[in-house]
Design a protein around this motif. Structure first.
Motif, PDB file in Angstrom:
ATOM      1  N   LEU A   3      -0.639   1.064   3.582  1.00  0.00           N
ATOM      2  CA  LEU A   3      -0.186   0.641   2.256  1.00  0.00           C
ATOM      3  C   LEU A   3      -0.317   1.620   1.257  1.00  0.00           C
ATOM      4  O   LEU A   3      -1.458   2.217   1.161  1.00  0.00           O
ATOM      5  CB  LEU A   3      -0.601  -0.710   1.816  1.00  0.00           C
ATOM      6  N   VAL A   7       0.695  -1.377  -3.635  1.00  0.00           N
ATOM      7  CA  VAL A   7       1.323  -2.545  -2.908  1.00  0.00           C
ATOM      8  C   VAL A   7       0.175  -3.632  -2.439  1.00  0.00           C
ATOM      9  O   VAL A   7      -0.545  -3.168  -1.548  1.00  0.00           O
ATOM     10  CB  VAL A   7       2.212  -2.176  -1.677  1.00  0.00           C
ATOM     11  N   SER A  12       3.221  -7.302   1.318  1.00  0.00           N
ATOM     12  CA  SER A  12       3.947  -6.697   2.651  1.00  0.00           C
ATOM     13  C   SER A  12       3.767  -7.772   3.809  1.00  0.00           C
ATOM     14  O   SER A  12       4.481  -8.023   4.376  1.00  0.00           O
ATOM     15  CB  SER A  12       2.805  -5.651   3.273  1.00  0.00           C
TER      16      SER A  12
END
Length: 120
Positions: A3, A7, A12
């Motif tokens: 990632l 983020v 996710s």
């Protein structure tokens, strides 16, 4: 999963879970990516060590598969990853090391540690 530092892992996980098609996905040990500072005595020592060993230093943003993601935020001290080889092949069947690069990496590490030992 790798990632980027911007983020959150929960974002996710939620995006992946949305495609479970009626199944249930469980995620454990979600860990945000950690990005250390570049301008530290540790980083400068390694940059000088790479140059001293005949290399051209540069930075690579590689997140997701490192203990630094766990210990970096907790320890709150300069941290970096350095080593020989092609990082795009890490943990793949094609991962390998060139002995000359390995020996040069030892030289870099030795130089960096000596610089840190004497304070700069």
């Amino acid at each position: 999963m790798r990632l980027s530092p911007d983020v959150p892992p929960e974002t996710s996980a939620a995006a992946i879970a949305a495609h479970a098609y009626g199944g249930v996905l469980r995620f454990r040990d979600l860990c945000p990516a950690y990005q250390a500072e570049k301008n530290t005595p540790l980083a400068r020592a390694f940059l000088k060590g790479i140059r001293a060993a005949g290399g051209t230093p540069g930075f690579l943003l590689k997140t997701g598969a490192s203990d630094m993601n766990i210990v970096g935020p907790v320890w709150g001290c300069p941290i970096l990853a350095y080593g020989p080889g092609d990082s795009s092949q890490d943990h793949t069947p094609n991962e390998h090391i060139v002995i000359e690069e390995y020996l040069r990496a030892i030289e870099v590490l030795e130089h960096a540690l000596r610089r840190l030992e004497v304070g700069g």
